[in-house]
Design a protein around this motif. Structure first.
Motif, short mmCIF file in Angstrom:
data_model
loop_
_atom_site.label_atom_id
_atom_site.label_comp_id
_atom_site.label_asym_id
_atom_site.label_seq_id
_atom_site.Cartn_x
_atom_site.Cartn_y
_atom_site.Cartn_z
N GLY A 98 -4.07 -24.75 7.39
CA GLY A 98 -2.67 -24.47 7.70
C GLY A 98 -1.74 -25.04 6.65
O GLY A 98 -0.75 -24.40 6.27
N THR A 99 -2.05 -26.24 6.16
CA THR A 99 -1.21 -26.87 5.13
C THR A 99 -1.25 -26.04 3.85
O THR A 99 -0.20 -25.76 3.25
N ILE A 100 -2.44 -25.61 3.46
CA ILE A 100 -2.57 -24.83 2.22
C ILE A 100 -1.90 -23.46 2.40
O ILE A 100 -1.23 -22.98 1.48
N SER A 101 -2.01 -22.86 3.57
CA SER A 101 -1.35 -21.58 3.84
C SER A 101 0.17 -21.72 3.76
O SER A 101 0.87 -20.83 3.28
N THR A 102 0.69 -22.88 4.20
CA THR A 102 2.13 -23.14 4.12
C THR A 102 2.58 -23.20 2.67
O THR A 102 3.66 -22.71 2.33
N TRP A 103 1.76 -23.79 1.79
CA TRP A 103 2.10 -23.81 0.36
C TRP A 103 2.31 -22.39 -0.14
O TRP A 103 3.25 -22.12 -0.88
N VAL A 104 1.40 -21.50 0.23
CA VAL A 104 1.46 -20.12 -0.25
C VAL A 104 2.68 -19.40 0.34
O VAL A 104 3.45 -18.77 -0.39
N ARG A 105 2.87 -19.51 1.67
CA ARG A 105 3.99 -18.81 2.33
C ARG A 105 5.34 -19.27 1.81
O ARG A 105 6.25 -18.47 1.63
N ARG A 106 5.50 -20.55 1.59
CA ARG A 106 6.80 -21.10 1.20
C ARG A 106 6.94 -21.28 -0.32
O ARG A 106 7.92 -21.87 -0.77
N ASN A 107 5.92 -20.84 -1.08
CA ASN A 107 5.93 -21.02 -2.53
C ASN A 107 6.16 -22.49 -2.91
O ASN A 107 6.92 -22.83 -3.81
N TYR A 108 5.46 -23.37 -2.17
CA TYR A 108 5.62 -24.81 -2.29
C TYR A 108 4.80 -25.34 -3.47
O TYR A 108 3.68 -24.88 -3.72
N PHE A 109 5.33 -26.35 -4.16
CA PHE A 109 4.63 -27.00 -5.28
C PHE A 109 4.11 -28.35 -4.80
O PHE A 109 4.88 -29.31 -4.65
N PRO A 110 2.80 -28.51 -4.58
CA PRO A 110 2.22 -29.77 -4.10
C PRO A 110 1.97 -30.73 -5.27
O PRO A 110 0.83 -30.87 -5.76
N GLY A 111 3.01 -31.40 -5.72
CA GLY A 111 2.94 -32.23 -6.92
C GLY A 111 1.83 -33.27 -6.90
O GLY A 111 1.12 -33.46 -7.90
N ASP A 112 1.66 -33.98 -5.76
CA ASP A 112 0.64 -35.03 -5.70
C ASP A 112 -0.77 -34.47 -5.88
O ASP A 112 -1.61 -35.04 -6.56
N VAL A 113 -1.02 -33.30 -5.29
CA VAL A 113 -2.35 -32.69 -5.40
C VAL A 113 -2.57 -32.14 -6.81
O VAL A 113 -3.67 -32.23 -7.36
N VAL A 114 -1.53 -31.61 -7.43
CA VAL A 114 -1.63 -31.10 -8.79
C VAL A 114 -1.96 -32.24 -9.76
O VAL A 114 -2.85 -32.11 -10.61
N VAL A 115 -1.29 -33.37 -9.61
CA VAL A 115 -1.57 -34.52 -10.49
C VAL A 115 -3.00 -35.02 -10.26
O VAL A 115 -3.73 -35.30 -11.21
N ALA A 116 -3.41 -35.14 -9.00
CA ALA A 116 -4.77 -35.58 -8.69
C ALA A 116 -5.80 -34.62 -9.29
O ALA A 116 -6.81 -35.05 -9.84
N CYS A 117 -5.53 -33.33 -9.23
CA CYS A 117 -6.43 -32.33 -9.79
C CYS A 117 -6.55 -32.50 -11.31
O CYS A 117 -7.65 -32.45 -11.87
N ALA A 118 -5.43 -32.72 -11.98
CA ALA A 118 -5.45 -32.92 -13.43
C ALA A 118 -6.26 -34.16 -13.80
O ALA A 118 -7.05 -34.14 -14.75
N LEU A 119 -6.07 -35.23 -13.04
CA LEU A 119 -6.81 -36.46 -13.31
C LEU A 119 -8.30 -36.29 -13.02
O LEU A 119 -9.15 -36.79 -13.77
N ASP A 120 -8.64 -35.59 -11.95
CA ASP A 120 -10.05 -35.38 -11.57
C ASP A 120 -10.79 -34.49 -12.55
O ASP A 120 -11.96 -34.74 -12.87
N THR A 121 -10.14 -33.44 -13.01
CA THR A 121 -10.84 -32.41 -13.78
C THR A 121 -10.61 -32.52 -15.28
O THR A 121 -11.38 -31.95 -16.05
#
Length: 196
Positions: free
Chosen positions: A37-60
């Protein structure tokens, strides 16, 4: 970079999935403990999840700019990481035990400790002493050498003497002999001794 360059929603989600190599949103949710539901909300509202994006960059290790905006290349952070990986060298690890060399796998070393002139470097251990030895060097001269003397292998300090003779010394002994009486297995490049 301007804030209006940040792409939220489906675009950023797609890049995060690509960075991790995931094919489903559920995989990303499981990784971060997020509900579908949280991820679907990102898509519906065109939301930018900054904390997850930064974590993804650091992880990968992928480019934060690419993740956040879609600009640039996915791998523009990789050359720095590859350079760090290339600095690590893996040497054959050998243990001197009872006058013989026994193979014990590999030893990782910072490549900056090695020299391009080494043809076959190996890591040799005996008790609290260890050496990086070039096993490709067998033309004996002054210095510290891995020698085979009558079938017994050890590390010795060697000095060339007139008349094709050698002065060989270790903690236990010192003697003179002819060059042909010993076999050089390699020249010591670095000596590493433990102090404790």
């Amino acid at each position: 970079m301007r804030l209006d360059e940040l792409e939220g929603g489906k675009a950023v989600l797609g890049r995060m999935l690509q960075a991790y190599g995931f094919s489903m949103q559920k995989e990303l949710g499981d990784l971060y403990g997020l509900s579908s539901g949280t991820i679907s909300t990102w898509v519906r509202r065109n939301y930018f999840p900054g904390d997850v994006v930064v974590a993804c960059a650091l992880d990968t290790g992928v480019s934060l700019r690419w993740l956040a905006t879609g600009h640039g290349t996915m791998q523009d952070n990789q050359p720095t990481q590859r350079a760090d990986v290339e600095k690590v060298s893996h040497l054959t690890k050998l243990r001197l035990r009872g006058g013989a060399l026994e193979e014990e796998g590999e030893w990782a070393v910072d490549g900056s400790l090695l020299d391009a002139s080494l043809t076959r470097p190996a890591y040799v251990v005996k008790g609290h002493h260890s050496w990086i030895i070039d096993l490709g060097s067998d033309n004996i001269g002054n210095g510290r050498w891995l020698l085979d003397i009558d079938g017994d292998v050890d590390v010795y300090d060697v000095a060339r003497l007139p008349g094709n003779r050698l002065k060989i010394s270790s903690l236990a002994t010192t003697f003179d002999c002819g060059v042909e009486e010993v076999k050089a297995l390699g020249q010591v490049f670095i000596t590493l001794d433990r102090n404790l």
